[in-house]
Structure formats: C-alpha cells, structure tokens
Design an enzyme around this catalytic site. Structure first.
Site, mmCIF file in Angstrom:
data_model
loop_
_atom_site.group_PDB
_atom_site.id
_atom_site.type_symbol
_atom_site.label_atom_id
_atom_site.label_comp_id
_atom_site.label_asym_id
_atom_site.label_seq_id
_atom_site.Cartn_x
_atom_site.Cartn_y
_atom_site.Cartn_z
ATOM 1 N N ASP A 158 0.889 -1.213 0.115
ATOM 2 C CA ASP A 158 0.103 -0.195 -0.033
ATOM 3 C C ASP A 158 0.831 1.341 -0.009
ATOM 4 O O ASP A 158 1.927 1.142 -0.433
ATOM 5 C CB ASP A 158 -0.904 0.210 1.340
ATOM 6 C CG ASP A 158 -2.251 0.575 0.939
ATOM 7 O OD1 ASP A 158 -2.268 1.953 0.500
ATOM 8 O OD2 ASP A 158 -3.446 -0.195 0.908
ATOM 9 N N HIS B 209 -3.820 6.442 2.890
ATOM 10 C CA HIS B 209 -4.759 5.219 2.444
ATOM 11 C C HIS B 209 -3.928 3.985 3.082
ATOM 12 O O HIS B 209 -5.030 3.289 3.518
ATOM 13 C CB HIS B 209 -4.644 4.778 0.926
ATOM 14 C CG HIS B 209 -5.148 3.920 0.239
ATOM 15 N ND1 HIS B 209 -4.739 2.663 0.012
ATOM 16 C CD2 HIS B 209 -6.581 3.807 -0.305
ATOM 17 C CE1 HIS B 209 -5.658 1.875 -0.448
ATOM 18 N NE2 HIS B 209 -6.780 2.644 -0.823
ATOM 19 N N SER C 165 -11.039 -0.672 -1.374
ATOM 20 C CA SER C 165 -10.086 -0.575 -0.512
ATOM 21 C C SER C 165 -10.229 -0.770 0.792
ATOM 22 O O SER C 165 -9.340 -1.316 1.572
ATOM 23 C CB SER C 165 -9.199 0.769 -1.028
ATOM 24 O OG SER C 165 -8.576 0.906 -2.043
#
Length: 840
Positions: A178, A253, A617
């Site tokens: 990620d 994220h 996600s």
C-alpha cells in the site's frame, strides 16, 4: 536500511544524469521492463542437492539489521537467492555488453527475474536469449471502522472464539502492499496491550530506518516496514517531499487499510473535536508488516509492487492485503498471466492467503480488476450505520443532507444568506461563477453574514479538489456565521458525498432536486426594493439538525454502485472466464480508519487522526483481518481452504431478512437497486463467526492452478516461462477447479462438473438441495451423504441447457448438515446452447 536505499537512489540519479549526456542514444526511449527467467525461484526450489551441483557457497546476509528473531527460510534459500542475483547480473553484462542499462530489482523468491531500465532494442535482445522466459513492459497500478466489528458480530462471535479482542489474530502477520504507514498512530502502538506480545518466530522482516521513519518506528505490533520506488524514480516522477523515500505514509490510504485489518482495539475516534466512538481492527492482535509500493502523487508501478510482494513472502507474512488494482486490463493470452498475479500464485504456493480489492469501476459488468482464482477478490458493501443530518426550513419542509457536523442550538431558527447575495462593495467581477463557493472571506460582507446561516454552492470544483469544505468552514468562522449550508450545483450529476467533518453547524444537501426546493424557498422569501430590485430583507430561516449521532437502522448490507462486477474477463477481448469474481463482499462504505498525520488523500480529514473513507480498498482489509482469525484457529489451512471457509458461510440476506440488494447506477443509486447476483457479490456478505466453523471446505493446490493455466490454449510456453514447470497431458478447465462456486461461461448442451469437500468438523450427515439457473437443469449426486471427520466426499454436478440464451442466470447448491453446518455454492451460467438448437 537507510544506506541501502540511499545508494539505490543515488545510482538511479547518476545513471539518469549520464543518460542526459552523450553516452545514451537520443533516438531510443528507455522504459522499465520486467524480465523473468526459466530457472525456478527460491519458493519453488526444494532440493538441497541442486545447490551443491550449482557450486553455491554460503554468503553473508545483507547489511540490514533485523529484529531479534530467526529467519523463516533456510541458509540454502539465502544461497540460492544470492546465486540467482548473480545470474541476473551476469546475463545483463553478457547481453548488453558495453551498453547503458540500470537493473532496479532482482526477484528471486516468488519469481526468478529482474526489473531493468533499458531501450526497446535492448529489451528485444534480452527476449531472444534462451534462458529468458518473458519480457513485459512495466505498467501502472492504483489504490482502489468504529462499528463494522459490531455489524459483523465479532464481539459476541468470532472474537469470543479466539479469547476476546486481546487475542484475536495472535501470531498472524498481515503484509500490506500500500502507501505505507504512520507508525506514530495509537492504532499501531504495542504499549497499550496488557498481555505479552511476542513477534512471531516465523517472520524475518526488517524495519527500514530513514529520516522520515526513525529508529524505534517499528515495535511488537508493527514488526516490519520497507519501501519500493525504483521504477517510479527512473521515470523522474518521484517527489521525495510529498511521497517520502521511506515506509512513512504521505497519503493516508495505507494507514487506513492497515488499521481496518489489524488496528488496536478501543482507540478513540476524535475528528473535528467530535467523538465518534472507539475503533478496532478485525484482528486487533495480529501483527502488521508494511511494504510501501504506492505513492501519493502518482500511484505505483508493477515492478515496485512485484518487488514488495516478493519481499513480503520472503519475510514470512501469513496474509497479503492488496487494496490496489492495475490501471488497465493485462494484455496477452489471458488476464492471469501478468507479473503481479503470477508472483501472487507463487505466494499461494508458499502458503500465503492473498486478498485483493475488486476495484471501484462498477456497476458495469466485466469491470472487475482482480482476475485470478488463487486471489481472493473482495467487493464493497454498505453497513447499517449512517450519519445523516437535515435542515428544517421556515415553511416546515425538512431536507435530508450529509455532514459530520453539530446542529444549531435547540430549535432556534437562523436567517439564510446566500453567498452571492452577500458580496462586499469591493468585490469585482460580481458575476464570477466561483464566488458562491465561500472560498474567499474577503469577497463577502461580514455584516450580512454574522450570526446567520451562510448558503454556499457545492460545484464540480469541490469534486476536483479546487475548492474545499475546509476552506468554506474557515470563511464562515472568519465571518462569524452561525453555520453553513451547501446546495448541490445541478451540473454535479451522480456524485456521491462521504460525510464530511465540520466544527460549525452545517449540512450539505446532496440532491440537486432537494437543492432546488431550498433555493425556491429562499428566493420566494427575499424582499426587494420595488425600484432598485436590491435585497432589503432576507426572509428565509432554517435550523440544522445535527449529524454527529449515527443511525443504525439502515438496510444493509447492499452492494455499492462503485464496487466492480463480474463476470470475470479472461482476456483483453473480454471473453468470460469460468471463475466467479468477486469472491465476496465486505463493508467498504463510510468506514472509519486511522489516518496519517500528514495524510492528504482526503483534504477534509487533513490533520485528523481518523478519516471516513469508502471503496473496495476498505473492504479488502476487512477480509484480510478476518482471514487471520481463521488462520489462527486453523494454522494448517491452505490459502484455498481459508477462502472456502469465508465463501461457503457467506450471508445471502440483509439485516431485515431480505435478499441482499445491489445498486445499479451512479445517479440516485438507492433508487436504482435490484437483488444482487453472484457477479455483484460473489458468494455473499462475509460472515465472520460462521467462517470459523465452516464444516466442509473446498481445497485447491498450487498444482491444480497450474493445471488450469495449462488448460488455456497456447499457454504451455507461458506457464513454463513463469513457473519453470512443463504442462502435462492432464489439464483442466477453470470450471473443474475445486472452488466453492461453479461458473460456466459457455454451456454447450451439457457439462458435468466435479467437486470434492473435506470435513474439518465432526461426523455429520448432509442433505443436498439446489435451485437451477434459468434455462438450465441441474442434477447433483449424491443427494445425501454421511461424512466422517477428516474425510472427503465427491460431488457430481450435471448441467443441461434447456433453452438458448446469452443472458447470465444464477442458482445455488446448499449442503445442509444435521449438526447445523450449511454450505452454500453459487452457480452462474452465461451462454446456454440447448441440444434442440444445435440439432437444428
């Protein structure tokens, strides 16, 4: 580790500088290529004798200091990996003698190959070598919870079985590919745990130390962290200021997804000064290892992602979580043959369960971005918690809105003042289309706005990030407004708003139609001078009902409009594969999760400790965390067995007992819904507690997946190239893989499919029932069987087309055990050709 990455970066810079001089050919454009060799990688290599035959010698391990734990791979694995690296270097020197090139990575654990920056002509030279299996140009990739543990029933179900949240996921390492992680976040601290928290002995990863990620960033919770950016650096797009040449998360994220899967239990969620409960990951006792390969300013590239996956597997992670998808469908013979999926196939061979987000390209068919049967693909659903507020107009009309904001005091009403009607005398260009967005306090008259509700336009500029709620709030604060009201610009069609934190009373009206109702009331309440037409009184009033308190009466789950859908595309021609995708849906909408201290992916949560995000996600790490609970209970489960336990126990109904629905459009998605099919939700909605007691499982091995790949026409040389294995004469179709679902893209009259179930529970008798897809007759045998614990049972499923149809239809097989186990197997048939049509 800092010195290693500094040297790599310096080498790239020096080489790029060299290429700007006279040493590089001006008519050749360089690019990054991923080159794989025919010789087997470390993960496939099992014979010690071959090391001796190759004349390998023991070599020193790398220059990176390890955490205090043994490695999970043998000394001979190290030696063979070093040997392969030398092979790569030797090959490049021989083939490109005297020419400029730059090797970025040597891959040796999951695939045998390297990433190299060369010209197309040099890539062609490499592809002609007999020891070279494959040459693929690098491609880009992109990124695709206080309440979801309760919604999934963890506190009273799965966590209880594991000994409570203090033990849920213990001993399991989840690897995240990620945007990195913020190690300072309390969700990843190890000093809040009462019980001993040893690092698993099978994990051998390291913690990279840089200025942005200082010594001590890792601990007994966050046990490994690296970053991979060589491919991005060669393109000259890596911005060290924004992207951080370290595992630190400059985006937000990666921090968010890691906390959803394995964040600590009971961390207070405080945003914009408001308390929204306490957060927990799905497996709060699991360990986290971070492999940063995506970046804020550009996304990422396959060469870096493959390097991250290769390292994660070598370090000994148990689960890999990928909240990323390719930017385009992989070219070539089949979607499955791409460097990322093939590296993940080797990860599965090494016993690693791989979870990937389905992608956010729904709701159109064939929009799925995760293709291969050895990858567990997760779509996004809503859960039952929603935050909604509303505005009550002076004419007693109530309009619903969004916004994590307080309400106005009691039932007091305040005057509404449109920003465009409150411009100060010094404002020029009073027809400027952006003045109504409340971004510039200097253009507005404080005397008109003070103590009133400022009404602003929410235009396409907010969607593009050119205007922000945060700046409008700053404007309202500077002008002493009582609160903010946003109406939706009619040109913003189909855009769905996440709840946005506000310190002031506020509401955003997401519907253009409801916005018209507000403006009609506002305009009809204005008093104007009869001659000059200037406004002399603002007559419209309203009060805002707060949106800080969650409502848990929402019908859920339902498949979100953006969640990518099947059928699974087998190739670039969009031929349908006999593989069900997605595998499952999980919570992905309005998910609270940890946020990086410098996270800028969502400007509205900048500077906050938590953020509310939506997407597949967010769904994938839910399943990664739940998979670690299964791995904890069943440490010898294969990746396929974990996937089977999750799939066969999935829920088919929402919290009201109705069939799960799927949103079908971007515009007004709740008004465009229909019952979800397996191409929307896979086997259904994840059921965490039932997955820990599945009764029967379907298992598939690495060799089964190889046989499936070999069954694709023309695939033999590609399989050999990627795996070093030759295809035999006994190959299988995708529908014959022992998956917990059956998908037939083309049913030409009839097809017989075999499945094998293994009983992991006690002795049990099962009755078999089924519903056939429309236009198909189905016969399952046996219809009843007894199976002892640890034993296997063959199932035969015969499909016959009863009509000619090109529309997908769906059915289901249910296995009902007398000890309470229920096993669901979804059926999907697309093209049907009946015998009568064929005979004619």
């Amino acid at each position: 580790m800092e010195s290693v990455y500094f040297c790599m970066h310096l080498t790239v810079v020096l080489w790029l500088g060299l290429c700007m001089g006279v040493f590089c050919q001006e008519d050749s454009v360089t690019a990054v290529y991923i080159v794989t060799l025919k010789q087997a990688p470390v993960a496939h290599y099992s014979s010690e004798a071959r090391f001796e035959e190759a004349g390998l010698r023991n070599e020193a391990s790398g220059r990176i200091s390890k955490l205090d734990k043994p490695r999970n791979i043998s000394r001979s694995d190290h030696r063979y990996g070093s040997y392969l690296t030398r092979v790569h270097d030797s090959l490049l020197r021989r083939v490109l003698r005297g020419e400029n090139y730059l090797k970025l990575y040597s891959y040796h654990y999951l695939i045998n190959g390297f990433a190299v920056l060369v010209t197309p002509q040099q890539a062609e030279k490499l592809s002609r070598r007999r020891e070279v299996a494959n040459v693929v140009m690098d491609f880009s990739v992109r990124t695709a919870t206080t309440h979801t543990p309760e919604f999934l029933g963890l506190p009273r179900g799965a966590w209880v079985q594991e000994g409570g949240p203090a033990y849920a996921g213990e001993g399991i390492v989840i690897g995240f590919i990620d945007t990195g992680i913020d190690p300072t976040h309390p969700s990843f601290s190890d000093d809040i745990l009462e019980n001993a928290y040893p690092v698993p002995s099978h994990f051998s990863g390291v913690c990279e130390v840089t200025r942005d990620f200082p010594s001590g960033s890792c601990n007994r919770k966050l046990i490994g962290a690296r970053h991979f950016a060589a491919s991005a650096i060669t393109r000259g797009i890596f911005n060290a200021t924004q992207d951080y040449a370290s595992p630190f998360d400059g985006d937000g994220h990666g921090t968010h997804t890691a906390s959803i899967a394995a964040g600590n239990h009971g961390i207070p969620v405080i945003v914009a000064g408001h308390h929204f409960g306490n957060a927990s990951g799905m497996a709060p006792r699991s360990h986290i290892a971070v492999y940063k390969a995506l970046y804020k300013s550009f996304g990422g590239f396959a060469a870096d992602v493959v390097a991250a996956i290769d390292q994660a597997a070598q370090d000994g992670v148990d689960i890999i979580s990928l909240s990323i998808t390719p930017n385009r469908r992989p070219p070539g013979l089949a979607t499955f043959f791409n460097p990322i999926d093939m590296a993940l196939l080797s990860a599965v061979k090494a016993g690693i369960f791989v979870v990937q987000a389905a992608g956010n390209t729904g709701p159109s068919p064939k929009s799925i971005s995760s293709f291969s049967p050895w990858i567990f693909t997760v779509g996004a659903s809503a859960h039952d918690r929603i935050y909604s507020n509303s505005i009550v107009l002076g004419n007693n009309i109530t309009i619903s809105g969004v916004g994590l904001a307080p309400g106005t005091r009691n039932t007091t009403t305040y005057t509404l003042v449109l920003a465009l009607h409150a411009l100060n005398n010094e404002t020029t260009d009073t027809n400027g289309m952006y003045l109504g967005e409340c971004q510039e306090p200097t253009s507005l008259n404080r005397d008109l706005i003070q103590g009133n509700l400022l009404v602003c336009s929410y235009s396409i500029r907010f969607v593009l990030g050119l205007s922000t709620i945060k700046q409008a709030l700053e404007t309202a604060k500077n002008l002493s407004a009582a609160g903010l009201v946003f109406y939706m610009d009619p040109f913003v069609i189909g855009f769905q708003l996440n709840p946005i934190p506000m310190k002031l009373p506020g509401v955003i009206i997401p519907s253009p139609d409801d916005s018209k109702i507000l403006l009609q009331y506002y305009n009809s309440s204005l008093e104007r001078d009869a001659v000059s037409k200037k406004i002399v009184k603002f007559g419209a009033v309203a009060s805002i009902l707060g949106g800080l308190k969650a409502n848990y009466n929402n019908s859920a789950p339902k498949v979100m409009y953006y969640s990518a859908r099947g059928p699974d595309p087998e190739d670039s021609f969009l031929d349908d594969a006999d593989i069900l995708k997605p595998n499952l849906i999980a919570p992905g909408n309005f998910i609270w999760g940890a946020w990086s201290s410098v996270g800028a992916d969502s400007v509205e949560f900048e500077g906050e400790n938590f953020a509310m995000m939506s997407g597949t996600s967010m769904a994938a790490p839910h399943v990664a965390g739940l998979a670690s609970l299964i791995k904890q209970k069943f440490p010898n489960f294969s990746p396929s067995a974990i996937g089977s336990a999750l799939s066969t126990t999935a829920s088919l109904y929402d919290n009201n007992g109705s069939p799960i629905m799927a949103q079908r459009s971007y515009s007004n998605p709740d008004q465009n819904q229909s019952p979800a099919t397996p191409f929307d939700m896979g086997s259904g909605f994840v059921n965490a507690t039932s997955a820990l007691d599945p009764g029967l499982i379907f298992d598939s091995s690495y060799d089964d997946f190889l046989s499936f790949l070999c069954g694709i026409n023309g695939s033999s040389p590609i399989v050999l190239n990627y795996t070093g294995k030759s295809c035999g004469i006994y190959n299988i179709n995708a529908s014959d893989l022992n998956l917990p679902s059956i998908t037939i893209a083309k049913l030409n009259q009839s097809r017989t499919v075999q499945r094998v179930v293994t009983n992991i529970a006690g002795n049990e008798t099962y009755n078999v029932g089924w519903s056939a897809p429309y236009g198909v007759s189905v016969l399952v045998s046996p219809t009843r069987f007894f199976i002892a614990g640890g034993q296997k049972q063959d199932l035969t499923v015969q499909f016959n087309a009863t009509m000619n149809s090109s529309f997908a239809s769906f059915g289901r097989i249910g296995l009902f055990g007398n000890q309470g186990h229920i096993v669901n197997i979804p059926l999907s048939v697309i093209l049907k050709i009946s015998s009568s049509i064929t005979n004619n």
